[in-house]
Scaffold this active site. Structure first.
Site, PDB file in Angstrom:
ATOM      1  N   LYS A  53       0.826  -1.220   0.000  1.00  0.00           N
ATOM      2  CA  LYS A  53       0.000   0.000   0.000  1.00  0.00           C
ATOM      3  C   LYS A  53       0.861   1.270   0.000  1.00  0.00           C
ATOM      4  CE  LYS A  53      -2.511   0.773   3.715  1.00  0.00           C
ATOM      5  NZ  LYS A  53      -2.636   2.024   4.447  1.00  0.00           N
ATOM      6  N   ARG A 128     -11.945   3.632   8.862  1.00  0.00           N
ATOM      7  CA  ARG A 128     -11.624   2.369   9.537  1.00  0.00           C
ATOM      8  C   ARG A 128     -12.878   1.693  10.083  1.00  0.00           C
ATOM      9  NH1 ARG A 128      -6.019   3.047   9.852  1.00  0.00           N
ATOM     10  NH2 ARG A 128      -5.066   2.114  11.658  1.00  0.00           N
ATOM     11  N   ARG A 166      11.178 -10.625   5.698  1.00  0.00           N
ATOM     12  CA  ARG A 166      11.808  -9.304   5.833  1.00  0.00           C
ATOM     13  C   ARG A 166      12.901  -9.317   6.904  1.00  0.00           C
ATOM     14  NH1 ARG A 166       7.259  -4.745   5.082  1.00  0.00           N
ATOM     15  NH2 ARG A 166       6.725  -5.150   7.241  1.00  0.00           N
ATOM     16  N   ARG A 199      12.326  -7.879  12.541  1.00  0.00           N
ATOM     17  CA  ARG A 199      11.613  -6.931  13.421  1.00  0.00           C
ATOM     18  C   ARG A 199      10.552  -7.671  14.199  1.00  0.00           C
ATOM     19  NH1 ARG A 199       9.530  -1.970   9.914  1.00  0.00           N
ATOM     20  NH2 ARG A 199       7.926  -3.534   9.682  1.00  0.00           N
ATOM     21  N   ARG A 210      -1.794  -9.519  13.051  1.00  0.00           N
ATOM     22  CA  ARG A 210      -2.079  -8.238  12.388  1.00  0.00           C
ATOM     23  C   ARG A 210      -2.998  -8.434  11.188  1.00  0.00           C
ATOM     24  NH1 ARG A 210       3.459  -5.799  10.951  1.00  0.00           N
ATOM     25  NH2 ARG A 210       2.261  -4.097  10.078  1.00  0.00           N
TER      26      ARG A 210
HETATM   27  P1  ADP Z   1      -1.336   0.850  11.389  1.00  0.00           P
HETATM   28  O1  ADP Z   1      -1.566   0.620   9.919  1.00  0.00           O
HETATM   29  O2  ADP Z   1      -0.079   0.219  11.907  1.00  0.00           O
HETATM   30  O3  ADP Z   1      -2.535   0.596  12.244  1.00  0.00           O
HETATM   31  P2  ADP Z   1      -1.822   3.728  11.340  1.00  0.00           P
HETATM   32  O4  ADP Z   1      -0.772   4.767  11.282  1.00  0.00           O
HETATM   33  O5  ADP Z   1      -2.776   3.681  10.222  1.00  0.00           O
HETATM   34  O6  ADP Z   1      -0.988   2.385  11.513  1.00  0.00           O
HETATM   35  O7  ADP Z   1      -2.677   3.864  12.688  1.00  0.00           O
HETATM   36  C1  ADP Z   1      -2.037   3.919  13.943  1.00  0.00           C
HETATM   37  C2  ADP Z   1      -3.077   4.110  15.043  1.00  0.00           C
HETATM   38  O8  ADP Z   1      -3.736   5.361  14.863  1.00  0.00           O
HETATM   39  C3  ADP Z   1      -4.220   3.089  15.044  1.00  0.00           C
HETATM   40  O9  ADP Z   1      -3.860   1.926  15.748  1.00  0.00           O
HETATM   41  C4  ADP Z   1      -5.320   3.873  15.751  1.00  0.00           C
HETATM   42  O10 ADP Z   1      -5.076   3.930  17.146  1.00  0.00           O
HETATM   43  C5  ADP Z   1      -5.121   5.272  15.194  1.00  0.00           C
HETATM   44  N1  ADP Z   1      -5.907   5.507  13.961  1.00  0.00           N
HETATM   45  C6  ADP Z   1      -5.413   5.735  12.720  1.00  0.00           C
HETATM   46  N2  ADP Z   1      -6.399   5.926  11.823  1.00  0.00           N
HETATM   47  C7  ADP Z   1      -7.552   5.813  12.521  1.00  0.00           C
HETATM   48  C8  ADP Z   1      -8.918   5.889  12.153  1.00  0.00           C
HETATM   49  N3  ADP Z   1      -9.314   6.105  10.884  1.00  0.00           N
HETATM   50  N4  ADP Z   1      -9.851   5.718  13.144  1.00  0.00           N
HETATM   51  C9  ADP Z   1      -9.494   5.499  14.402  1.00  0.00           C
HETATM   52  N5  ADP Z   1      -8.209   5.406  14.818  1.00  0.00           N
HETATM   53  C10 ADP Z   1      -7.246   5.549  13.891  1.00  0.00           C
END
Ligand code: ADP
Length: 259
Positions: A53, A128, A166, A199, A210
């Site tokens: 992505k 999300r 990785r 990692r 995940r």
């Molecule tokens: P990852 O893909 O590792 O979850 P992100 O950077 O997209 O990483 O998100 C990190 C954290 O930020 C999430 O675990 C959540 O706590 C918060 N977060 C990000 N985007 C959203 C969203 N659209 N709604 C609610 N929480 C979010």
């Protein structure tokens, strides 16, 4: 119905007749007569960890000259600044739980109102939840834009082998992959000779967890868009090189609007 072909749209009388008009001078309007689509696009990119992505986002930003908006980055920024929002969300972010829909929706609303989003934007990590998806459709419509949802579909076993293959250099951070980007000497960083490590995030049981979490969160959204949006593009990203995946995304995007 009018088709907003992305690329080399010179203004023509046919376009005028179909209601397509060239945008005023914009970052997409180059000297070669390339004209931005009439409706800015809100590109929503879904892809599990390991789907590529990040790479596809970068290609899209480069091609369309529109910003990538990552809610994760915006939220982390508030935490770094230590402002009220940052303080309010720290615990949830640390725990890996989702931040409240209302707050995230508001941040996205403010962000996409900025002038750099006039020609479109890429949403990364948002929506999300189904509530966010509904709000996203409203926000995008009120911005005069149209959503295009791109889902990078990757075979489960391909992701597992990609991610568990990785390796990272603990000293300089360079990433390797036993399949797609092996180091010259197995297990050793090309740049500084440091032994490579896996990692924590890339250990197989963590990867499986995940992926399961991603699937749990995302599948209802894909179902939602399948039911509500005309513009859901599902791209198989399992086998081809990233450039080839992008070529297909681009070709589809050039045709999809207005369908
Ligand atoms: P990852 O893909 O590792 O979850 P992100 O950077 O997209 O990483 O998100 C990190 C954290 O930020 C999430 O675990 C959540 O706590 C918060 N977060 C990000 N985007 C959203 C969203 N659209 N709604 C609610 N929480 C979010």
């Amino acid at each position: 119905m009018a088709v907003d072909n992305e690329m080399p749209a010179q203004a023509t009388s046919a376009q005028a007749a179909s209601g397509i008009r060239p945008a005023a001078a914009s970052p997409l309007q180059h000297g070669n007569g390339v004209v931005a689509p009439v409706k800015p696009r809100a590109i929503v990119l879904f892809g599990s960890p390991g789907s590529g992505k990040g790479t596809q986002s970068r290609y899209l930003v480069e091609w369309l000259h529109i910003p990538q908006i990552s809610t994760g980055d915006m939220l982390r920024d508030h935490i770094r600044r230590g402002d009220d929002i940052g303080i309010a969300i720290t615990d949830r972010m640390r725990a890996g739980s989702l931040v409240r829909d209302e707050l995230v929706n508001e941040l996205v609303r403010e962000r996409i109102a900025q002038p750099d989003c006039d020609n479109g934007f890429i949403l990364d990590g948002y929506p999300r939840t189904p509530a966010q998806a509904e709000e996203m459709l409203r926000l995008v419509a009120s911005r005069g834009a149209e959503e295009v949802v791109i889902h990078l579909v990757v075979d489960y076993n391909v992701i597992i082998s990609r991610m568990t293959g990785r390796r990272v250099c603990p000293k300089c951070g360079t990433l390797y992959n036993s399949v797609s980007r092996p180091p010259k000497i197995e297990g050793i960083c090309d740049l500084d000779g440091t032994p490579l490590v896996v990692r924590d995030d890339d250990r197989e049981e963590v990867v499986r967890r995940r992926l399961a979490e991603y699937e749990r969160q995302t599948q209802p959204l894909i179902d939602f868009f399948r039911a509500t949006s005309k513009r859901l593009i599902e791209v198989d990203a399992s086998h081809d090189k990233p450039e080839e995946v992008f070529r297909r995304i681009r070709a589809t995007l050039e045709n999809v609007s207005g369908k």
